[in-house]
Design a protein around this motif. Structure first.
Motif, PDB file in Angstrom:
ATOM      1  N   ALA A   1      28.451   0.245  66.157  1.00 13.86           N
ATOM      2  CA  ALA A   1      27.289   0.552  66.889  1.00 13.86           C
ATOM      3  C   ALA A   1      27.256   0.288  68.088  1.00 13.86           C
ATOM      4  N   GLY A   2      27.777  -1.044  68.143  1.00 12.67           N
ATOM      5  CA  GLY A   2      27.622  -1.562  69.676  1.00 12.67           C
ATOM      6  C   GLY A   2      28.894  -0.006  70.483  1.00 12.67           C
ATOM      7  N   LYS A   3      29.846   0.021  70.192  1.00  6.81           N
ATOM      8  CA  LYS A   3      30.985   1.295  70.353  1.00  6.81           C
ATOM      9  C   LYS A   3      30.335   2.714  70.282  1.00  6.81           C
ATOM     10  N   GLN A   4      29.270   3.141  69.207  1.00  5.45           N
ATOM     11  CA  GLN A   4      29.258   4.599  69.655  1.00  5.45           C
ATOM     12  C   GLN A   4      27.389   4.980  70.486  1.00  5.45           C
ATOM     13  N   ILE A   5      27.423   3.106  70.949  1.00  4.98           N
ATOM     14  CA  ILE A   5      26.034   3.329  72.415  1.00  4.98           C
ATOM     15  C   ILE A   5      27.424   3.618  73.414  1.00  4.98           C
ATOM     16  N   LYS A   6      26.693   4.674  74.481  1.00  4.92           N
ATOM     17  CA  LYS A   6      26.782   5.186  75.439  1.00  4.92           C
ATOM     18  C   LYS A   6      26.516   4.051  76.624  1.00  4.92           C
ATOM     19  N   GLY A   7      27.422   3.112  77.392  1.00  6.21           N
ATOM     20  CA  GLY A   7      27.068   2.533  78.499  1.00  6.21           C
ATOM     21  C   GLY A   7      26.537   1.059  77.641  1.00  6.21           C
ATOM     22  N   PHE A   8      27.175   1.013  76.542  1.00  7.84           N
ATOM     23  CA  PHE A   8      26.737  -0.190  76.160  1.00  7.84           C
ATOM     24  C   PHE A   8      27.407  -1.900  76.615  1.00  7.84           C
ATOM     25  N   ALA A   9      28.109  -1.905  77.172  1.00  6.17           N
ATOM     26  CA  ALA A   9      28.739  -2.667  78.264  1.00  6.17           C
ATOM     27  C   ALA A   9      27.810  -3.281  79.084  1.00  6.17           C
ATOM     28  N   GLU A  10      27.257  -1.906  79.638  1.00  7.73           N
ATOM     29  CA  GLU A  10      26.512  -1.885  81.287  1.00  7.73           C
ATOM     30  C   GLU A  10      25.471  -2.507  80.625  1.00  7.73           C
ATOM     31  N   LEU A  11      24.434  -2.622  80.119  1.00 11.74           N
ATOM     32  CA  LEU A  11      23.074  -3.364  79.302  1.00 11.74           C
ATOM     33  C   LEU A  11      23.202  -4.560  79.644  1.00 11.74           C
ATOM     34  N   PRO A  12      22.037  -5.310  79.817  1.00 14.42           N
ATOM     35  CA  PRO A  12      21.420  -6.636  79.962  1.00 14.42           C
ATOM     36  C   PRO A  12      21.774  -7.047  78.541  1.00 14.42           C
ATOM     37  N   ILE A  13      22.545  -8.459  78.203  1.00 12.78           N
ATOM     38  CA  ILE A  13      22.561  -8.448  77.010  1.00 12.78           C
ATOM     39  C   ILE A  13      21.447  -9.022  76.441  1.00 12.78           C
ATOM     40  N   THR A  14      20.159  -9.173  77.051  1.00 14.39           N
ATOM     41  CA  THR A  14      19.238  -9.050  75.820  1.00 14.39           C
ATOM     42  C   THR A  14      18.940  -7.376  75.824  1.00 14.39           C
ATOM     43  N   ALA A  15      19.425  -6.711  75.831  1.00 13.80           N
ATOM     44  CA  ALA A  15      18.922  -5.391  75.368  1.00 13.80           C
ATOM     45  C   ALA A  15      20.216  -5.365  75.052  1.00 13.80           C
ATOM     46  N   GLN A  16      20.759  -5.497  75.270  1.00 15.16           N
ATOM     47  CA  GLN A  16      22.726  -5.345  73.601  1.00 15.16           C
ATOM     48  C   GLN A  16      21.390  -5.767  72.682  1.00 15.16           C
ATOM     49  N   VAL A  17      20.742  -7.247  72.689  1.00 13.00           N
ATOM     50  CA  VAL A  17      20.954  -7.792  71.317  1.00 13.00           C
ATOM     51  C   VAL A  17      19.645  -7.168  70.714  1.00 13.00           C
ATOM     52  N   SER A  18      18.985  -6.505  70.971  1.00 10.47           N
ATOM     53  CA  SER A  18      17.406  -5.640  70.862  1.00 10.47           C
ATOM     54  C   SER A  18      18.051  -4.552  69.618  1.00 10.47           C
ATOM     55  N   VAL A  19      19.090  -3.216  70.725  1.00 13.36           N
ATOM     56  CA  VAL A  19      19.521  -2.598  69.881  1.00 13.36           C
ATOM     57  C   VAL A  19      20.260  -2.654  68.496  1.00 13.36           C
ATOM     58  N   LEU A  20      21.248  -3.782  68.630  1.00 12.38           N
ATOM     59  CA  LEU A  20      21.781  -4.538  67.523  1.00 12.38           C
ATOM     60  C   LEU A  20      21.067  -5.405  66.952  1.00 12.38           C
ATOM     61  N   TYR A  21      19.967  -5.536  67.446  1.00 11.16           N
ATOM     62  CA  TYR A  21      18.936  -6.879  66.086  1.00 11.16           C
ATOM     63  C   TYR A  21      18.691  -6.169  64.429  1.00 11.16           C
ATOM     64  N   ILE A  22      18.563  -5.481  64.376  1.00 12.33           N
ATOM     65  CA  ILE A  22      18.695  -5.076  62.750  1.00 12.33           C
ATOM     66  C   ILE A  22      19.842  -5.616  62.482  1.00 12.33           C
ATOM     67  N   GLU A  23      21.671  -4.917  63.082  1.00 11.84           N
ATOM     68  CA  GLU A  23      22.352  -5.154  62.317  1.00 11.84           C
ATOM     69  C   GLU A  23      22.567  -6.790  62.056  1.00 11.84           C
ATOM     70  N   ILE A  24      22.090  -7.471  63.138  1.00 13.72           N
ATOM     71  CA  ILE A  24      22.282  -8.838  63.427  1.00 13.72           C
ATOM     72  C   ILE A  24      21.364  -9.800  62.170  1.00 13.72           C
ATOM     73  N   GLU A  25      20.008  -9.179  62.320  1.00  9.89           N
ATOM     74  CA  GLU A  25      19.319 -10.011  61.216  1.00  9.89           C
ATOM     75  C   GLU A  25      20.222  -9.876  59.893  1.00  9.89           C
ATOM     76  N   ALA A  26      20.689  -8.489  59.810  1.00 12.53           N
ATOM     77  CA  ALA A  26      20.973  -8.449  58.472  1.00 12.53           C
ATOM     78  C   ALA A  26      22.957  -9.326  58.342  1.00 12.53           C
ATOM     79  N   ALA A  27      22.893  -9.900  58.875  1.00 13.76           N
ATOM     80  CA  ALA A  27      24.438 -10.527  59.448  1.00 13.76           C
ATOM     81  C   ALA A  27      23.739 -12.104  58.912  1.00 13.76           C
ATOM     82  N   ARG A  28      22.878 -12.224  59.860  1.00 18.93           N
ATOM     83  CA  ARG A  28      21.926 -13.813  59.931  1.00 18.93           C
ATOM     84  C   ARG A  28      22.021 -14.042  58.738  1.00 18.93           C
TER      85      ARG A  28
END
Length: 149
Positions: A9-36
């Motif tokens: 999911a992170g690789k599919q997002i254009k400019g993922f590496a340039e986003l602020p960390i909080t935005a990265q977590v927000s974008v991947l929140y559903i996947e992160i919660e599934a992992a948790r």
């Protein structure tokens, strides 16, 4: 499997590496919660995000998750609410990126506009006032007043 979903999911997002960390977590929140929910440690989630191009550290991931959860709670969104990670499409992921400071799920609006403009304390006070202002509004208070008379 879930960690691979985070990385993909992170690789599919254009400019993922340039986003602020909080935005990265927000974008991947559903996947992160599934992992948790599967008891996957944050260190493994951090590694998966780093494979996708993030530079997040474990400590900052904890803080960013806290910030994202707090924002969702403030907006009235239950943590973990939303579609399952497998149901998320590339287009919805791009929509999330376009609003990096807000989660993709919008809170349900209440019908009473006056209550929305009040602070929580004012809303509580107003509700308490409706119960105590008139004996006819509250059956227990009405019964109490009859005993006094």
């Amino acid at each position: 499997m879930v960690l691979e979903q985070i990385t993909e999911a992170g690789k599919q997002i254009k400019g993922f590496a340039e986003l602020p960390i909080t935005a990265q977590v927000s974008v991947l929140y559903i996947e992160i919660e599934a992992a948790r929910k599967l008891s996957i440690p944050l260190s493994a989630i951090c590694d998966a995000m780093n494979l996708a191009g993030s530079t997040v550290t474990l400590r900052y991931l904890r803080e960013a998750l806290s910030v994202v959860r707090r924002r969702m709670k403030a907006q009235g969104i239950a943590p973990g609410a939303g579609p399952a990670p497998s149901a998320q499409t590339k287009s919805s992921t791009q929509q999330i990126v376009s609003s990096t400071t807000k989660p993709a799920i919008l809170p349900v609006q209440s019908g009473n506009a006056e209550t929305q403009s009040q602070t929580p304390k004012e809303a509580r006070d107003q509700k308490a006032e409706t119960y105590t202002s008139s004996a006819t509004n509250n059956p227990l208070l009405r019964q109490h007043h009859k005993r006094k008379e």
